[in-house]
Motif scaffolding. Structure first.
Motif, PDB file in Angstrom:
ATOM      1  N   SER A 162       0.827  -1.215   0.000  1.00 24.13           N
ATOM      2  CA  SER A 162       0.000   0.000   0.000  1.00 24.13           C
ATOM      3  C   SER A 162       0.858   1.260   0.000  1.00 24.13           C
ATOM      4  O   SER A 162       0.547   2.233  -0.689  1.00 24.13           O
ATOM      5  CB  SER A 162      -0.905   0.047   1.242  1.00 24.13           C
ATOM      6  OG  SER A 162      -1.881  -0.943   1.164  1.00 24.13           O
ATOM      7  N   ILE A 163       1.913   1.231   0.799  1.00 25.07           N
ATOM      8  CA  ILE A 163       2.806   2.405   0.829  1.00 25.07           C
ATOM      9  C   ILE A 163       3.408   2.623  -0.563  1.00 25.07           C
ATOM     10  O   ILE A 163       3.502   3.762  -1.047  1.00 25.07           O
ATOM     11  CB  ILE A 163       3.917   2.241   1.892  1.00 25.07           C
ATOM     12  CG1 ILE A 163       3.303   2.083   3.299  1.00 25.07           C
ATOM     13  CG2 ILE A 163       4.873   3.432   1.857  1.00 25.07           C
ATOM     14  CD1 ILE A 163       4.334   1.808   4.386  1.00 25.07           C
ATOM     15  N   GLU A 165       2.137   1.755  -3.503  1.00 16.89           N
ATOM     16  CA  GLU A 165       1.099   2.316  -4.388  1.00 16.89           C
ATOM     17  C   GLU A 165       0.963   3.820  -4.166  1.00 16.89           C
ATOM     18  O   GLU A 165       0.898   4.610  -5.107  1.00 16.89           O
ATOM     19  CB  GLU A 165      -0.263   1.666  -4.102  1.00 16.89           C
ATOM     20  CG  GLU A 165      -0.478   0.295  -4.686  1.00 16.89           C
ATOM     21  CD  GLU A 165      -1.872  -0.252  -4.346  1.00 16.89           C
ATOM     22  OE1 GLU A 165      -2.502  -0.871  -5.217  1.00 16.89           O
ATOM     23  OE2 GLU A 165      -2.329  -0.053  -3.195  1.00 16.89           O
ATOM     24  N   SER A 166       0.895   4.224  -2.888  1.00 12.85           N
ATOM     25  CA  SER A 166       0.738   5.651  -2.576  1.00 12.85           C
ATOM     26  C   SER A 166       1.948   6.453  -3.036  1.00 12.85           C
ATOM     27  O   SER A 166       1.813   7.575  -3.522  1.00 12.85           O
ATOM     28  CB  SER A 166       0.555   5.855  -1.067  1.00 12.85           C
ATOM     29  OG  SER A 166      -0.595   5.204  -0.608  1.00 12.85           O
ATOM     30  N   VAL A 168       4.153   5.781  -5.493  1.00 19.80           N
ATOM     31  CA  VAL A 168       4.152   5.926  -6.956  1.00 19.80           C
ATOM     32  C   VAL A 168       3.088   6.942  -7.370  1.00 19.80           C
ATOM     33  O   VAL A 168       3.308   7.785  -8.252  1.00 19.80           O
ATOM     34  CB  VAL A 168       3.915   4.560  -7.647  1.00 19.80           C
ATOM     35  CG1 VAL A 168       3.650   4.734  -9.137  1.00 19.80           C
ATOM     36  CG2 VAL A 168       5.110   3.636  -7.417  1.00 19.80           C
ATOM     37  N   ALA A 169       1.926   6.895  -6.707  1.00 17.85           N
ATOM     38  CA  ALA A 169       0.825   7.805  -7.048  1.00 17.85           C
ATOM     39  C   ALA A 169       1.193   9.260  -6.752  1.00 17.85           C
ATOM     40  O   ALA A 169       0.971  10.157  -7.568  1.00 17.85           O
ATOM     41  CB  ALA A 169      -0.435   7.416  -6.282  1.00 17.85           C
ATOM     42  N   VAL A 170       1.755   9.508  -5.572  1.00 13.94           N
ATOM     43  CA  VAL A 170       2.072  10.880  -5.177  1.00 13.94           C
ATOM     44  C   VAL A 170       3.168  11.449  -6.085  1.00 13.94           C
ATOM     45  O   VAL A 170       3.178  12.638  -6.424  1.00 13.94           O
ATOM     46  CB  VAL A 170       2.456  10.927  -3.670  1.00 13.94           C
ATOM     47  CG1 VAL A 170       3.901  10.638  -3.438  1.00 13.94           C
ATOM     48  CG2 VAL A 170       2.048  12.245  -3.039  1.00 13.94           C
ATOM     49  N   LEU A 197       4.495   9.879   4.185  1.00 15.20           N
ATOM     50  CA  LEU A 197       4.228   8.474   3.853  1.00 15.20           C
ATOM     51  C   LEU A 197       5.142   7.499   4.582  1.00 15.20           C
ATOM     52  O   LEU A 197       4.724   6.397   4.927  1.00 15.20           O
ATOM     53  CB  LEU A 197       4.374   8.246   2.337  1.00 15.20           C
ATOM     54  CG  LEU A 197       3.272   8.839   1.458  1.00 15.20           C
ATOM     55  CD1 LEU A 197       3.589   8.644  -0.014  1.00 15.20           C
ATOM     56  CD2 LEU A 197       1.914   8.183   1.783  1.00 15.20           C
TER      57      LEU A 197
ATOM     58  N   VAL B 170      -1.803  12.126  -4.703  1.00 18.22           N
ATOM     59  CA  VAL B 170      -2.018  10.693  -4.514  1.00 18.22           C
ATOM     60  C   VAL B 170      -3.359  10.288  -5.127  1.00 18.22           C
ATOM     61  O   VAL B 170      -3.518   9.203  -5.684  1.00 18.22           O
ATOM     62  CB  VAL B 170      -1.902  10.317  -3.016  1.00 18.22           C
ATOM     63  CG1 VAL B 170      -3.178  10.511  -2.259  1.00 18.22           C
ATOM     64  CG2 VAL B 170      -1.399   8.896  -2.832  1.00 18.22           C
ATOM     65  N   GLY B 173      -2.846  10.180  -8.858  1.00 16.81           N
ATOM     66  CA  GLY B 173      -1.990   9.035  -9.192  1.00 16.81           C
ATOM     67  C   GLY B 173      -2.697   7.700  -9.022  1.00 16.81           C
ATOM     68  O   GLY B 173      -2.574   6.811  -9.866  1.00 16.81           O
ATOM     69  N   GLN B 177      -3.593   4.817 -11.852  1.00 22.76           N
ATOM     70  CA  GLN B 177      -3.287   3.380 -11.724  1.00 22.76           C
ATOM     71  C   GLN B 177      -4.548   2.543 -11.949  1.00 22.76           C
ATOM     72  O   GLN B 177      -4.503   1.496 -12.595  1.00 22.76           O
ATOM     73  CB  GLN B 177      -2.701   3.072 -10.340  1.00 22.76           C
ATOM     74  CG  GLN B 177      -1.296   3.616 -10.124  1.00 22.76           C
ATOM     75  CD  GLN B 177      -0.808   3.452  -8.679  1.00 22.76           C
ATOM     76  OE1 GLN B 177      -1.251   2.573  -7.959  1.00 22.76           O
ATOM     77  NE2 GLN B 177       0.093   4.313  -8.249  1.00 22.76           N
TER      78      GLN B 177
END
Lengths: 200, 200
Positions: A162-163, A165-166, A168-170, A197, B170, B173, B177
């Motif tokens: 989960s960390i 995913e967050s 990469v998203a941020v 994070l 986030v 992002g 995904q």
């Protein structure tokens, strides 16, 4: 990256061919960046280089072959430095160094952001490439985060996947904010996001 | 949203005109979503509706006028619910509800993601629209977060503006995904990201 001979200096017709391929990839990157993949044409890419369409097709039989070459080239830059930084100093340091290196190539980041958004349509030729890219990037980063947690480099004890995913998203999201408004301080924003994070 | 009469039921030629405008905006959304703004044309948008080009230009004098109408329409959906949820239950709840509502309209999210990436080029007609959209969204969210911090709803004591930047990032992002791989669980990923960002 998969071509073992790519880093050896080349001479003769092979060197010329590799140079020509690199020129075509660079021209395609600028055309796709300006018009999107669907709006760009092999004809325009050829014209930019004063080449015939046949010469381009000789190296890249289809527009989608060329797109994948462009994406591989944009995505692989600095990948080795990231792994070295990560092993030596941990994820947070490696991500920040990566962001710092990428600030010098906004056009490549713009192209990746545009192609990622376009490719979310399931019939886009880069759809599977991006799906696997995110799958692989997140899984690899989750492993890195797990190791950093075990070594006490990351104090957030939550699920590493989960960390990842967050994170990469941020990273994608802050890059987009900065591409739209270059007055934003991408390194400062990423530093703050990494604190939130990884070090609660 | 700025047209006070928009919510009143309309009859006669005005109702017909409003309906026609909404049809043109919906057609433009599907064309821009498939081809990007630059690849889409007023001609194709008109053709989808069996209208003449003149009829479209009567409502929207230029392609960029039409783009702004599409973006306003995509962006304003659920905005009121967000503010109500935020006042009653705080930022984390409001964001999750917003994400849940948006899951039903992936095509609109795809369009916003594509237009945002395209618009990062400074000569794009939606460039200024997106720059101001991010500026306003982040500033408003930072105020909301500050209030939640004061009321003890958010335990992360760090700078609300930085948290707002990270939260918007986030969100963009994780949506990207999920658009690329709909097998991902967007609500679960956003729940985890909110925990990490707001409740360290």
């Amino acid at each position: 990256m998969s071509d073992q001979t790519a880093s050896r200096p080349r001479r003769g017709p092979y060197a010329k061919s590799a140079r020509r391929q690199a020129e075509i990839v660079a021209s395609a990157a600028s055309v796709f960046s300006a018009r999107g993949y669907r709006g760009g044409s092999l004809r325009e890419i050829a014209k930019q280089l004063d080449l015939s369409l046949t010469a381009v097709v000789h190296h890249f039989p289809s527009k989608s072959d060329l797109l994948v070459a462009v994406l591989e080239s944009a995505d692989s830059a600095h990948a080795d430095s990231f792994q070295t930084d990560r092993r030596n100093e941990g994820v947070a340091y490696a991500v920040l160094q990566f962001v710092r290196r990428n600030i010098d190539r906004p056009e490549m980041l713009r192209l990746l952001a545009l192609m990622a958004a376009e490719s979310s349509a399931s019939d886009h030729p880069a759809h599977e490439w991006f799906r696997r890219r995110y799958e692989l990037t997140i899984a690899t980063l989750a492993d890195d985060i797990r190791q950093d947690q075990e070594q006490g480099r990351i104090s957030n004890p939550r699920d590493p996947y989960s960390i990842a995913e967050s994170l990469v998203a941020v990273w994608d999201g802050l890059q987009l904010q900065w591409l739209i408004d270059p007055n934003r301080d991408l390194v400062a924003a990423m530093t703050a996001a990494l604190k939130d994070l990884l070090e609660p």
